[in-house]
Motif scaffolding. Sequence first.
Motif, PDB file in Angstrom:
ATOM      1  N   VAL B 144       0.837  -1.196   0.000  1.00  0.00           N
ATOM      2  CA  VAL B 144       0.000   0.000   0.000  1.00  0.00           C
ATOM      3  C   VAL B 144       0.867   1.239   0.000  1.00  0.00           C
ATOM      4  O   VAL B 144       1.971   1.255   0.532  1.00  0.00           O
ATOM      5  CB  VAL B 144      -0.953   0.049   1.211  1.00  0.00           C
ATOM      6  N   THR B 145       0.359   2.297  -0.654  1.00  0.00           N
ATOM      7  CA  THR B 145       1.098   3.556  -0.659  1.00  0.00           C
ATOM      8  C   THR B 145       0.437   4.563   0.277  1.00  0.00           C
ATOM      9  O   THR B 145       1.084   5.440   0.812  1.00  0.00           O
ATOM     10  CB  THR B 145       1.142   4.161  -2.077  1.00  0.00           C
ATOM     11  N   ASP B 146      -0.879   4.423   0.478  1.00  0.00           N
ATOM     12  CA  ASP B 146      -1.607   5.416   1.271  1.00  0.00           C
ATOM     13  C   ASP B 146      -2.489   4.725   2.319  1.00  0.00           C
ATOM     14  O   ASP B 146      -3.707   4.670   2.183  1.00  0.00           O
ATOM     15  CB  ASP B 146      -2.477   6.263   0.324  1.00  0.00           C
ATOM     16  N   PRO B 147      -1.852   4.197   3.381  1.00  0.00           N
ATOM     17  CA  PRO B 147      -2.594   3.356   4.329  1.00  0.00           C
ATOM     18  C   PRO B 147      -3.652   4.096   5.140  1.00  0.00           C
ATOM     19  O   PRO B 147      -4.507   3.454   5.735  1.00  0.00           O
ATOM     20  CB  PRO B 147      -1.497   2.802   5.251  1.00  0.00           C
ATOM     21  N   THR B 148      -3.612   5.445   5.179  1.00  0.00           N
ATOM     22  CA  THR B 148      -4.592   6.164   5.998  1.00  0.00           C
ATOM     23  C   THR B 148      -5.700   6.785   5.150  1.00  0.00           C
ATOM     24  O   THR B 148      -6.465   7.611   5.641  1.00  0.00           O
ATOM     25  CB  THR B 148      -3.919   7.268   6.845  1.00  0.00           C
ATOM     26  N   SER B 149      -5.790   6.364   3.878  1.00  0.00           N
ATOM     27  CA  SER B 149      -6.791   6.965   2.999  1.00  0.00           C
ATOM     28  C   SER B 149      -8.215   6.614   3.413  1.00  0.00           C
ATOM     29  O   SER B 149      -8.529   5.471   3.699  1.00  0.00           O
ATOM     30  CB  SER B 149      -6.560   6.479   1.562  1.00  0.00           C
ATOM     31  N   GLY B 150      -9.078   7.643   3.444  1.00  0.00           N
ATOM     32  CA  GLY B 150     -10.477   7.434   3.794  1.00  0.00           C
ATOM     33  C   GLY B 150     -11.379   7.467   2.576  1.00  0.00           C
ATOM     34  O   GLY B 150     -12.586   7.669   2.697  1.00  0.00           O
ATOM     35  N   PHE B 151     -10.803   7.314   1.397  1.00  0.00           N
ATOM     36  CA  PHE B 151     -11.554   7.327   0.142  1.00  0.00           C
ATOM     37  C   PHE B 151     -11.475   5.922  -0.427  1.00  0.00           C
ATOM     38  O   PHE B 151     -10.436   5.504  -0.915  1.00  0.00           O
ATOM     39  CB  PHE B 151     -10.906   8.344  -0.810  1.00  0.00           C
TER      40      PHE B 151
END
Lengths: 136, 228
Positions: B144-151
């Motif tokens: 994963v590159t963006d583990p905190t993404s909420g989208f």
Amino acid sequence: MSRVTFLSVCMSVALLFYILEMVRRRRLREEYSILWLCGSLVILILSVKREWLEGLSLAAGIAYPPSFLFLVGILFIILILIHFSIAISKLHQMNKKIAQELALMQQERSSPGGPAAAPDRDTPATDPGDALKQQG
Amino acid sequence: MLVAIPAYREEKSIGPVVAAIKRKFPYDVLVVNDGSPDGTSAAAKRAGAIVLDLPCNLGIGGAVQTAFLFARESGYDALVRIDGDGQHEIDDIPPVLEPILSGDADASIGSRFLGETEYRVSLPRIFGIRFFRVLVNLITGYRVTDPTSGFFAINRRLIEFYSFHYPSDYPEVDAYILMHRIGARTMEVPVRMHARAEGKSSITTFGALYYMVKVTFSFLINAIRRFG
């Protein structure tokens, strides 16, 4: 290893595993376990690292190092209790609000056209002061 | 298809976000108002959203899970979750949804760091994101590159699973271990993100350390928990 060291190592390890197991089984939520885990870890470390305990108790002016462990234990218990008091107060507030909302909803449902159903409630019943109270 | 938007004190931005989605797509829009004391609920209703008003503030995870419950009860086959503050680009909804509709993934997550990006992140935040990337990769094997993404978008299977198991706070990183535990297929899709129009991040500087500790801990606990 002195007897008091042995005792405190055993007790903190037991507490650590008990808390972890409770969290794993979902009997205890993560956010309520963190202070317990920190407390038992600190006591465990200080029990094993005798020279750190001696240094710290010397700095605090405590003649008998193991009694510094009691101080640490009591400190964590106080923190946990304060945390619980805050959590209970928040739950109390939420519980009251849910009961009130439910009562209003039941009234609206059982008497269509009644006074509460007449004005179209398009904002939820919330106390403006909540903006200050609620955080996350 | 349901677009779910959790909202807390977003009366200024929620209306335009809902209206824009309604204008561009045929999707149903659900706003879960997480006990906001302001006009969030009214603004969302005026813009044409289905609104669920939580009587008290449950936190982001509890609010999002309410949307999963609604989607499960109403029989939706796919759900897209976006923010109500205008941070997420609504034109990116179709690409995020695509892997779900084609059946290529159970969860499709929008990433700020894939493809060309002009998104700027502060140094402590970069550190946190790096840390969680390594953690997620180490334990789950997901790249994963963006583990905190909420989208993100999820299919029916995850809607049902999350209705029962979803973290109550800071859910995004934790969700990876949950997905890993049930063998879900995940995919990242490049998305654009804007600076916030209104409101502020749910994560304060003060809470950042607690965030790291709590997320890491519950992530590891979830790795050894039983699900079923």
